[in-house]
Design a protein around this motif. Structure first.
Motif, PDB file in Angstrom:
ATOM      1  N   THR A 297       0.534  -1.228   0.120  1.00 56.65           N
ATOM      2  CA  THR A 297       0.057   0.022  -0.008  1.00 56.65           C
ATOM      3  C   THR A 297       0.763   1.190   0.048  1.00 56.65           C
ATOM      4  O   THR A 297       2.044   1.480   0.817  1.00 56.65           O
ATOM      5  CB  THR A 297      -0.791  -0.053   1.363  1.00 56.65           C
ATOM      6  N   ARG A 298       0.478   2.113  -0.875  1.00 52.88           N
ATOM      7  CA  ARG A 298       1.183   3.608  -0.716  1.00 52.88           C
ATOM      8  C   ARG A 298       0.623   4.575   0.162  1.00 52.88           C
ATOM      9  O   ARG A 298      -0.658   4.489   0.236  1.00 52.88           O
ATOM     10  CB  ARG A 298       0.977   4.242  -2.172  1.00 52.88           C
ATOM     11  N   GLY A 299       1.206   4.850   1.268  1.00 52.92           N
ATOM     12  CA  GLY A 299       0.918   5.486   2.333  1.00 52.92           C
ATOM     13  C   GLY A 299       1.722   6.675   2.438  1.00 52.92           C
ATOM     14  O   GLY A 299       1.437   7.649   2.009  1.00 52.92           O
ATOM     15  N   VAL A 300       2.841   6.662   2.955  1.00 61.18           N
ATOM     16  CA  VAL A 300       4.134   7.523   3.281  1.00 61.18           C
ATOM     17  C   VAL A 300       5.439   7.267   2.688  1.00 61.18           C
ATOM     18  O   VAL A 300       5.564   5.925   2.581  1.00 61.18           O
ATOM     19  CB  VAL A 300       4.104   8.029   4.739  1.00 61.18           C
ATOM     20  N   ILE A 301       6.194   8.044   2.266  1.00 61.48           N
ATOM     21  CA  ILE A 301       7.319   7.766   1.866  1.00 61.48           C
ATOM     22  C   ILE A 301       8.484   7.808   2.867  1.00 61.48           C
ATOM     23  O   ILE A 301       8.559   8.577   3.746  1.00 61.48           O
ATOM     24  CB  ILE A 301       7.844   8.754   0.529  1.00 61.48           C
ATOM     25  N   ALA A 302       9.128   6.624   2.844  1.00 60.92           N
ATOM     26  CA  ALA A 302      10.164   6.264   3.997  1.00 60.92           C
ATOM     27  C   ALA A 302      11.586   6.660   3.179  1.00 60.92           C
ATOM     28  O   ALA A 302      11.723   6.235   2.227  1.00 60.92           O
ATOM     29  CB  ALA A 302      10.254   4.980   4.604  1.00 60.92           C
ATOM     30  N   LEU A 303      12.569   6.980   4.156  1.00 63.45           N
ATOM     31  CA  LEU A 303      13.833   7.331   3.577  1.00 63.45           C
ATOM     32  C   LEU A 303      15.056   6.359   4.192  1.00 63.45           C
ATOM     33  O   LEU A 303      14.924   6.446   5.504  1.00 63.45           O
ATOM     34  CB  LEU A 303      14.257   8.854   3.673  1.00 63.45           C
ATOM     35  N   HIS A 304      15.781   5.783   3.429  1.00 55.58           N
ATOM     36  CA  HIS A 304      16.859   5.106   4.079  1.00 55.58           C
ATOM     37  C   HIS A 304      17.998   5.883   3.814  1.00 55.58           C
ATOM     38  O   HIS A 304      18.657   6.110   2.840  1.00 55.58           O
ATOM     39  CB  HIS A 304      17.139   3.752   3.232  1.00 55.58           C
ATOM     40  N   GLU A 305      18.500   6.687   4.914  1.00 54.84           N
ATOM     41  CA  GLU A 305      19.427   7.554   4.676  1.00 54.84           C
ATOM     42  C   GLU A 305      20.755   7.271   4.107  1.00 54.84           C
ATOM     43  O   GLU A 305      21.420   7.938   3.456  1.00 54.84           O
ATOM     44  CB  GLU A 305      19.611   8.325   5.894  1.00 54.84           C
ATOM     45  N   GLY A 306      21.283   5.842   4.678  1.00 48.49           N
ATOM     46  CA  GLY A 306      22.458   5.395   4.305  1.00 48.49           C
ATOM     47  C   GLY A 306      22.648   4.866   2.922  1.00 48.49           C
ATOM     48  O   GLY A 306      23.812   4.931   2.438  1.00 48.49           O
ATOM     49  N   ASN A 307      21.647   4.810   2.254  1.00 45.15           N
ATOM     50  CA  ASN A 307      21.453   4.628   0.797  1.00 45.15           C
ATOM     51  C   ASN A 307      21.632   5.904  -0.126  1.00 45.15           C
ATOM     52  O   ASN A 307      21.781   5.803  -1.135  1.00 45.15           O
ATOM     53  CB  ASN A 307      20.631   3.628   0.362  1.00 45.15           C
TER      54      ASN A 307
END
Length: 158
Positions: A39-49
């Motif tokens: 499901t598309r809800g909120v965008i998450a960030l993997h800062e290390g990548n």
């Protein structure tokens, strides 16, 4: 040849069938819906990548992604000369402008952006919808294991 009024009768029959069924109503705040994994809800960030390539910000049709970075020199062991790497200073997404198209998630070549299924993050003030990199990183814990790249999945998910 059709009989005059047959369309009206079939329409009334469909209305009568629908009217006699029980309503399927979910009491939302008390019972949260069962959402599909992707499901598309909120965008998450993997800062290390994130390498600060700015591809997501350039491709965003709403220009709701703000990125600032600087270069640092890193001494690599065994390398002939030092390398320069981008260090992420700011990564903000303004969800008051975002139209949730997912282009930023699709174009990220380094798997730094993911969809998390959370959808209940309403705010009383529109200025609070500007999520910084720390807040976007918190959503990463909610991303389904199937959406994460193989190196980022925990051992229990594999």
């Amino acid at each position: 040849m059709r009989v005059p009024g047959s369309g009206l009768v079939s329409g009334l029959a469909a209305t009568a069938r629908t009217a006699t069924r029980r309503a399927v109503t979910r009491q939302y705040p008390e019972r949260e819906p069962d959402l599909p994994e992707r499901t598309r809800g909120v965008i998450a960030l993997h800062e290390g990548n994130c390498t600060s390539c700015m591809l997501c910000a350039r491709e965003c049709p709403d220009w709701c992604i703000y990125i600032d970075s600087h270069k640092e020199t890193v001494e690599a062991e065994g390398a002939a000369r030092p390398r320069q790497v981008n260090v992420l200073d700011r990564f903000d997404i303004d969800f008051s402008l975002c139209m949730y198209c997912g282009i930023c998630v699709d174009v990220c070549p380094f798997d730094a952006l993911f969809w998390a299924p959370d959808f209940a993050y309403a705010e009383g003030d529109i200025r609070d919808l500007l999520h910084d990199k720390e807040h976007l990183g918190e959503w990463l814990g909610h991303v389904p294991p199937g959406a994460l790249p193989p190196g980022e999945r925990s051992e229990e998910d594999s």
